[in-house]
Design a protein around this motif. Structure first.
Motif, PDB file in Angstrom:
ATOM      1  N   GLN A 171       0.732  -1.366   0.261  1.00  0.00           N
ATOM      2  CA  GLN A 171       0.084   0.012  -0.129  1.00  0.00           C
ATOM      3  C   GLN A 171       1.051   1.175   0.110  1.00  0.00           C
ATOM      4  O   GLN A 171       0.793   2.107  -0.825  1.00  0.00           O
ATOM      5  N   GLU A 175       1.245   3.883  -3.363  1.00  0.00           N
ATOM      6  CA  GLU A 175       0.702   5.433  -2.884  1.00  0.00           C
ATOM      7  C   GLU A 175       2.308   6.127  -3.293  1.00  0.00           C
ATOM      8  O   GLU A 175       2.019   7.250  -3.621  1.00  0.00           O
ATOM      9  N   ARG A 176       3.426   6.112  -2.858  1.00  0.00           N
ATOM     10  CA  ARG A 176       4.471   6.603  -2.697  1.00  0.00           C
ATOM     11  C   ARG A 176       5.128   6.271  -4.633  1.00  0.00           C
ATOM     12  O   ARG A 176       5.267   7.621  -5.209  1.00  0.00           O
ATOM     13  N   GLN A 180      -1.316   8.431  -5.149  1.00  0.00           N
ATOM     14  CA  GLN A 180      -2.665   8.388  -4.378  1.00  0.00           C
ATOM     15  C   GLN A 180      -2.580   7.202  -3.947  1.00  0.00           C
ATOM     16  O   GLN A 180      -2.178   6.221  -4.268  1.00  0.00           O
ATOM     17  N   PRO A 181      -3.652   7.419  -2.626  1.00  0.00           N
ATOM     18  CA  PRO A 181      -4.085   5.965  -2.089  1.00  0.00           C
ATOM     19  C   PRO A 181      -4.267   5.017  -2.744  1.00  0.00           C
ATOM     20  O   PRO A 181      -5.707   5.711  -3.766  1.00  0.00           O
TER      21      PRO A 181
END
Lengths: 200, 250
Positions: A171, A175-176, A180-181
């Motif tokens: 996750q 994200e990185r 975006q999540p």
């Protein structure tokens, strides 16, 4: 023993008197005509037979009634005593033999009992050792089983933690990289798929 | 009593003469009777004093008395058989009466009553009649059958029966003369050699030296007579036993 002394003295006196009478009778007159033994005109020749018969009869009576039975009684007493002693010795020997037999039997019995006791003790010890070995084996197996179970549990728990860690890491990376999540459930399904592929 | 006038009186020693003074003369007692009495007393003393200790382990004297008893007892029971015990006291009396008579007679200066034919004949006849009576009582008329030897042909009977009867009747004769002759011969020899000693001893200087020779002979004779005395008593007793066995045998 006054009786014996008295008898001896009396006997000696009688013998001495007779001897004296015999000596006093003196020597025979010399020169007999022919054999004096065949001189039957001499009344003494026949009278000595008469007196001899009386003396012989008296001697026979005293010997057969008193003197000889006395000897016989002493001999019988001795024979009886010897036989009694022999009998006692025989009885004692029988007793001894029996005692020796008893002793031997007792010793054999004791030896047999001791051997039996020894065998029983050895058997008991062997059985006890076997029981202890069995118990120990059982305990060890139980311990092994427990340890294995714990190991499996730990491994499952570790695997569980790994999924969480992998999901978190994935996750975070997403994200990185994307900025975006990422959806948590989407990440987890991908991680599960990857884990299943790895395990297979 | 010997060698008077250089004559040897060998038979004077057998002469009987009255003893114990007038009473003895009245009772016709001679030295022979005294010696019989002495012998009997010696026999009884031997047994009574010997057996006095009544010891289980006998001393010498008691052992001698026991040996005497057992010797005659064995002789009587071996020879006579099952009736031996009954006749044992008789055989014992007979044996020791003769033996002690023979031995007492060997003491120098004493008298030997067994050297008198009247005495030995009386003893032999006593044995003979005892055996005869015992035979008649125990065998009855069968006794006379013994005069015909078994298995001999009947034709021989006229010859055999008289011989057997003669043999039987000669028993007391041989029995008495055997003892009498042995005793007389022994004592005559003693007297002769004793007389030689005295005669030789009187021969000047050499006499005492020569006189030793018959003295030595007499010593040897004494040993012989000790043997003969026992042997004759034994023979008399054992023949008595044999006669009694025949008498009691069925």
């Amino acid at each position: 023993m006054p009786g014996a002394t008295g008898l001896r003295r009396l006997g000696a006196q009688v013998a001495v008197c007779l001897l004296a009478a015999c000596v006093l009778a003196g020597p025979s007159p010399a020169f007999a005509a022919g054999m004096p033994q065949l001189d039957f005109h001499n009344p003494l020749t026949i009278w000595q037979v008469v007196w001899g018969a009386v003396i012989f009869l008296l001697l026979y009576l005293v010997l057969s009634r008193s003197a000889l039975p006395q000897v016989a009684s002493v001999l019988d007493a001795r024979r009886g005593r010897i036989e009694g002693d022999l009998e006692a010795a025989r009885t004692a020997k029988t007793g001894t033999d029996r005692a020796i037999d008893d002793l031997r039997r007792a010793r054999r019995k004791a030896a047999a009992e001791a051997q039996a006791n020894l065998d029983r003790v050895l058997q008991d010890a062997r059985e006890e050792a076997a029981v202890r070995t069995r118990e120990m084996n059982a305990r060890l197996e139980a311990e092994i089983a427990a340890a294995e179970a714990q190991l499996a549990q730990e491994r499952t728990r570790a695997m569980g933690a790994l999924r969480t860690v992998a999901a978190d890491t994935a996750q975070l990376l997403v994200e990185r990289v994307t900025g975006q999540p990422a959806g948590r459930s989407l990440v987890e399904s991908h991680v599960d798929g990857a884990l299943a592929a790895r395990t297979a | 009593m010997a060698a008077a006038d250089n004559k040897i009186d060998a038979l004077g020693q057998f002469e009987l003469h009255p003893v114990l003074g007038p009473l003895g003369a009245q009772l016709h007692l001679s030295q022979s009777v005294l010696y019989m009495l002495l012998s009997s007393v010696l026999i009884l003393l031997f047994l009574y004093l010997g057996m006095r200790p009544r010891a289980v382990v006998p001393g010498r004297f008691q052992a001698a008395a026991e040996i005497a008893y057992e010797f005659i007892y064995d002789m009587a029971s071996d020879q006579i058989g099952h009736d031996g015990k009954r006749f044992f006291p008789f055989v014992f009396t007979l044996f020791f009466f003769i033996l002690v008579g023979n031995y007492v007679g060997l003491i120098p200066g004493s008298f030997t009553y067994t050297s008198h034919i009247a005495v030995t004949a009386a003893l032999a006849l006593m044995v003979f009649f005892l055996a005869l009576i015992v035979a008649l009582v125990s065998q009855g008329m069968k006794f006379f059958g013994h005069f015909m030897p078994e298995g001999a042909p009947i034709a021989m009977a006229p010859l055999l029966v008289p011989i057997e009867i003669l043999t039987f009747l000669s028993r007391p004769v041989s029995l008495s003369i055997r003892l009498f002759a042995n005793m007389v011969a022994g004592h005559v020899m003693f007297e002769m050699f004793a007389a030689f000693t005295i005669m030789l001893g009187g021969l000047h200087l050499i006499g005492p030296v020569l006189g030793v020779a018959p003295l030595i002979v007499n010593m040897a004779l004494m040993a012989l007579e000790l043997l003969v005395g026992a042997l004759q008593a034994y023979v008399f007793a054992i023949l008595t036993c044999i006669y009694l066995r025949e008498a009691t045998a069925h």
